[in-house]
Design a protein around this motif. Sequence first.
Motif, PDB file in Angstrom:
ATOM      1  N   CYS A  50       0.386  -2.165  -7.329  1.00 57.41           N
ATOM      2  CA  CYS A  50       0.431  -1.136  -6.285  1.00 57.41           C
ATOM      3  C   CYS A  50       1.762  -1.187  -5.563  1.00 57.41           C
ATOM      4  O   CYS A  50       2.445  -2.197  -5.557  1.00 57.41           O
ATOM      5  CB  CYS A  50      -0.642  -1.371  -5.220  1.00 57.41           C
ATOM      6  N   CYS A  51       2.062  -0.085  -4.894  1.00 56.35           N
ATOM      7  CA  CYS A  51       3.164  -0.055  -3.952  1.00 56.35           C
ATOM      8  C   CYS A  51       2.649   0.645  -2.703  1.00 56.35           C
ATOM      9  O   CYS A  51       2.155   1.771  -2.772  1.00 56.35           O
ATOM     10  CB  CYS A  51       4.367   0.684  -4.517  1.00 56.35           C
ATOM     11  N   GLY A  52       2.714  -0.032  -1.570  1.00 61.69           N
ATOM     12  CA  GLY A  52       2.255   0.534  -0.308  1.00 61.69           C
ATOM     13  C   GLY A  52       3.447   0.868   0.578  1.00 61.69           C
ATOM     14  O   GLY A  52       4.390   0.092   0.674  1.00 61.69           O
ATOM     15  N   VAL A  53       3.383   2.035   1.196  1.00 62.62           N
ATOM     16  CA  VAL A  53       4.412   2.454   2.146  1.00 62.62           C
ATOM     17  C   VAL A  53       3.707   2.676   3.483  1.00 62.62           C
ATOM     18  O   VAL A  53       2.753   3.455   3.560  1.00 62.62           O
ATOM     19  CB  VAL A  53       5.123   3.742   1.689  1.00 62.62           C
ATOM     20  N   PHE A  54       4.163   1.966   4.501  1.00 62.28           N
ATOM     21  CA  PHE A  54       3.530   2.006   5.807  1.00 62.28           C
ATOM     22  C   PHE A  54       4.525   2.524   6.836  1.00 62.28           C
ATOM     23  O   PHE A  54       5.656   2.049   6.898  1.00 62.28           O
ATOM     24  CB  PHE A  54       3.066   0.606   6.224  1.00 62.28           C
TER      25      PHE A  54
END
Length: 79
Positions: A50-54
């Motif tokens: 996954c890649c999470g952008v917050f």
Amino acid sequence: EALPKFIGGFITGWSETTWDVLTLMSAGDTVIAERVDRTVAHGKQIDLPCCGVFEMKGGKIAVWRDYFDLATYMKPLGG
């Protein structure tokens, strides 16, 4: 407010999860986390890159976007 309901529906059947963070970086109020979510769901091991952008606001997550291949999650579940 919407997050617990969404996450609650998605994690039904999960008995265990660990997160291996591969890359963590930030610029201003944006944080990016490249990771592998390792989950046991309905008795099946699922390793989901996954890649999470917050986007942060006032020290809290204001916007959370996760990018992953849903087929990678569904295949071990037989879907």
